[in-house]
Design a protein around this motif. Structure first.
Motif, PDB file in Angstrom:
ATOM      1  N   GLU A  30       0.669  -0.888   0.123  1.00 32.80           N
ATOM      2  CA  GLU A  30      -0.078  -0.162   0.101  1.00 32.80           C
ATOM      3  C   GLU A  30       0.459   1.000  -0.599  1.00 32.80           C
ATOM      4  OE1 GLU A  30      -3.155   0.405   0.186  1.00 32.80           O
ATOM      5  OE2 GLU A  30      -4.271  -1.560   0.649  1.00 32.80           O
ATOM      6  N   VAL A  31       0.763   1.685  -0.898  1.00 30.45           N
ATOM      7  CA  VAL A  31       1.586   3.119  -1.480  1.00 30.45           C
ATOM      8  C   VAL A  31       1.365   4.416  -0.829  1.00 30.45           C
ATOM      9  CG1 VAL A  31       3.342   4.715  -2.936  1.00 30.45           C
ATOM     10  CG2 VAL A  31       3.024   2.411  -3.177  1.00 30.45           C
ATOM     11  N   PRO A  32       1.991   5.457   0.072  1.00 32.18           N
ATOM     12  CA  PRO A  32       1.077   6.058   0.605  1.00 32.18           C
ATOM     13  C   PRO A  32       0.911   7.468  -0.967  1.00 32.18           C
ATOM     14  CG  PRO A  32       3.330   6.139   1.251  1.00 32.18           C
ATOM     15  CD  PRO A  32       2.609   5.179   1.122  1.00 32.18           C
ATOM     16  N   GLY A  33       0.049   8.334  -0.165  1.00 32.68           N
ATOM     17  CA  GLY A  33      -0.832   9.162  -1.578  1.00 32.68           C
ATOM     18  C   GLY A  33       0.822  10.343  -2.041  1.00 32.68           C
ATOM     19  N   SER A  34       0.157  10.854  -3.781  1.00 33.52           N
ATOM     20  CA  SER A  34       1.329  11.409  -4.590  1.00 33.52           C
ATOM     21  C   SER A  34       2.284  12.555  -3.431  1.00 33.52           C
ATOM     22  CB  SER A  34       0.766  11.556  -5.117  1.00 33.52           C
ATOM     23  OG  SER A  34       1.591  12.491  -6.214  1.00 33.52           O
ATOM     24  N   LYS A  35       3.065  12.372  -3.154  1.00 31.67           N
ATOM     25  CA  LYS A  35       3.675  14.048  -2.188  1.00 31.67           C
ATOM     26  C   LYS A  35       3.511  15.030  -3.653  1.00 31.67           C
ATOM     27  CE  LYS A  35       7.522  15.619  -3.799  1.00 31.67           C
ATOM     28  NZ  LYS A  35       9.223  15.627  -3.905  1.00 31.67           N
ATOM     29  N   SER A  36       3.949  15.184  -5.370  1.00 30.10           N
ATOM     30  CA  SER A  36       3.478  16.190  -5.947  1.00 30.10           C
ATOM     31  C   SER A  36       2.181  16.724  -5.369  1.00 30.10           C
ATOM     32  CB  SER A  36       3.665  15.349  -7.051  1.00 30.10           C
ATOM     33  OG  SER A  36       5.493  15.089  -7.207  1.00 30.10           O
ATOM     34  N   LEU A  37       1.123  15.607  -6.416  1.00 28.63           N
ATOM     35  CA  LEU A  37      -0.425  15.905  -5.685  1.00 28.63           C
ATOM     36  C   LEU A  37      -0.214  16.519  -4.490  1.00 28.63           C
ATOM     37  CD1 LEU A  37      -1.964  12.916  -7.845  1.00 28.63           C
ATOM     38  CD2 LEU A  37      -1.964  15.428  -8.418  1.00 28.63           C
ATOM     39  N   THR A  38      -0.585  16.037  -2.987  1.00 29.84           N
ATOM     40  CA  THR A  38      -0.662  16.463  -1.549  1.00 29.84           C
ATOM     41  C   THR A  38      -0.258  18.038  -1.796  1.00 29.84           C
ATOM     42  OG1 THR A  38      -0.777  14.821  -1.280  1.00 29.84           O
ATOM     43  CG2 THR A  38       0.286  16.257   0.736  1.00 29.84           C
ATOM     44  N   ASN A  39       0.737  18.215  -2.569  1.00 32.53           N
ATOM     45  CA  ASN A  39       1.210  19.713  -2.210  1.00 32.53           C
ATOM     46  C   ASN A  39       0.865  20.776  -2.962  1.00 32.53           C
ATOM     47  OD1 ASN A  39       2.878  19.288   0.316  1.00 32.53           O
ATOM     48  ND2 ASN A  39       4.742  19.633  -0.577  1.00 32.53           N
ATOM     49  N   ARG A  40       0.845  20.261  -4.395  1.00 33.82           N
ATOM     50  CA  ARG A  40       0.011  21.185  -5.098  1.00 33.82           C
ATOM     51  C   ARG A  40      -1.658  21.309  -4.926  1.00 33.82           C
ATOM     52  NH1 ARG A  40       3.499  18.665  -7.894  1.00 33.82           N
ATOM     53  NH2 ARG A  40       4.548  19.840  -9.689  1.00 33.82           N
ATOM     54  N   LEU A  41      -2.093  20.380  -4.064  1.00 31.59           N
ATOM     55  CA  LEU A  41      -3.481  20.622  -3.493  1.00 31.59           C
ATOM     56  C   LEU A  41      -3.738  21.796  -2.281  1.00 31.59           C
ATOM     57  CD1 LEU A  41      -4.631  16.986  -4.694  1.00 31.59           C
ATOM     58  CD2 LEU A  41      -5.084  18.738  -5.348  1.00 31.59           C
TER      59      LEU A  41
END
Length: 438
Positions: A30-41
């Protein structure tokens, strides 16, 4: 070409011995959420027209630094019913505050345009390694829009952005050859500029285009009008940013060491939650791993890679997905034929000079890894155990873990640097090898 950092001062207590893969894998990770998307959002939620929610957000050093920075600017960011649920309430952006960037490129490059909307000076600084990462293109772009920036003429951290509760916007030229984040950082705040923004890329190359596509897509999803019909030019219209309740995709690039392990050891590794359509550069993984000797299948949202232990060399342009290069390099060092990784000169400006670091550490293990003007040539040789330095770079640590699956005695310096984007990595790695859910 630059060289790798100075000799290590690590003691034996600082080292993690990478476990050897003794049996074929059969694991689900189970890979956690995308850093790139998390910080953009997070940035868009902070600038939105009302409260929003991020579900499945990554909780790591980089994303926590982003949340903390937004709090210092006057945005309310609180944890919900689970650690990966974040509630964001926008507020009046305030100045006379300090922002700790750590080693997070997304914080140091996405937030200066946000700080320009504050009501006073915002002081940026970060880790020692962050102070050598280029910032000039973003800071020069803000100056071109009339924003006060004091960086002592260095184009590096530390610097101060003095906001006056608004930015006029207009047209700027940016050389983003060193990082796509220079484009993304300006675009994310542009809808809040009085005239919006037209940004023109002026450099000879533009790396990591999928990351810019990700930025454009996230902007459109919150109702921002973006015209990217002309190559190298982006036009963002002024207007509101809609608040959303949104789910964050798993981080596909962080899946790379786990899926790659199937090629090194043999057997299968599965990653649930794999999107059918995505702007993440990690979407290239199935194609890359297939070319290197594995098989990849996507069924019901689960990506499974199967390997036999045989790894083939590859000649590939990773210009669009440079973040995959360190883990591909690990496979290349274990392959049965040479590899050439091209289009990744920009990796010299990441958490460390990744090209120099990879060449140094693979060579330290007995391999042959040579820098070129824009990448690496890796010629497989018999490898042996040794201390593998990470230079505070999370992807160097996962690269070492992959090599250690086949090479006994690989001791990884500062493996906890993986907490930057993948907290609990060593436990996940052990569970994968044990055949349980990681």
């Amino acid at each position: 070409m630059t060289s790798a950092p100075a000799p290590s001062t690590a003691t034996p207590a600082d080292l993690w011995e990478a476990p050897v893969g003794e049996a074929a894998l059969a694991a689900t990770v189970e890979v956690p959420g995308s850093k790139s998307l998390t910080n953009r959002l997070l940035v868009l939620a902070a600038l939105a027209d009302g409260p929003g929610v991020l579900r499945g957000a990554l909780r790591s050093r980089d994303s926590d630094l982003m949340a903390a920075a937004l709090r210092s600017l006057g945005v309310e960011v609180t944890q919900g019913e689970t650690p990966s649920t974040l509630h964001v309430v926008p507020g009046t952006l305030r100045g006379d505050v300090d922002v700790d960037c750590g080693l997070a490129g997304t914080v140091m490059r996405f937030l200066p345009p946000v700080a320009a909307l504050a009501d006073g000076p915002v002081r940026f600084d970060g880790d020692a390694g962050a102070r050598v990462r280029p910032m000039g293109p973003v800071l020069d772009a803000l100056r071109g829009l009339g924003v006060g920036v004091d960086d002592g003429g260095r184009g590096l951290l530390p610097f101060t952005v003095t906001g006056h509760q608004g930015v006029r916007g207009g047209t700027v030229d940016v050389d983003a050859s060193g990082s796509s984040q220079f484009v993304s950082g300006m675009l994310l705040a542009a809808a809040r500029f009085d005239q919006g923004l037209t940004l023109r890329h002026t450099g000879p190359t533009l790396p990591s285009l999928p990351h810019i596509a990700m930025t454009v897509e996230t902007l459109r999803e919150v109702g921002v009008e973006v015209d990217d019909s002309r190559p190298g030019i982006w036009q963002v219209s002024p207007g509101p940013i809609a608040a959303r309740d949104v789910h964050v995709e798993p981080d596909l690039s962080n899946a790379a060491p786990f899926l790659g392990a199937a090629l090194v050891v043999g057997g299968s590794v599965s990653i649930p939650g794999w999107p059918t359509v995505t702007t993440q550069p990690g979407a290239m993984l199935p194609e890359l791993l297939t070319a290197m000797g594995g098989t990849a299948t996507l069924a019901d949202g689960v990506m499974t890679v199967t390997g036999t232990g045989e790894i083939h060399g590859i000649d590939v342009d990773l210009h669009a997905a440079g973040e995959l290069a360190p883990n591909v390099a690990a496979l290349a060092a274990l392959a049965d034929s040479p590899s050439r990784l091209r289009g990744i000169a920009h990796l010299r400006g990441h958490e460390t000079d990744r090209l120099a670091a990879l060449a140094t550490e693979i060579t330290r293990l007995g391999g042959r890894c040579e820098q070129t003007s824009d990448g690496l040539v890796i010629t497989p040789r018999p490898l042996h155990g040794a201390t593998f330095r990470t230079y505070h770079d999370h992807r160097m640590a996962t690269t070492a873990a992959m090599i250690g699956l086949r090479v006994p005695g690989v001791q990884v310096e500062d493996v906890d640097t993986t907490a930057k984007t993948l907290p609990g990595f060593t436990g996940m790695w052990d569970r994968m090898l044990a055949g349980g859910p990681a």
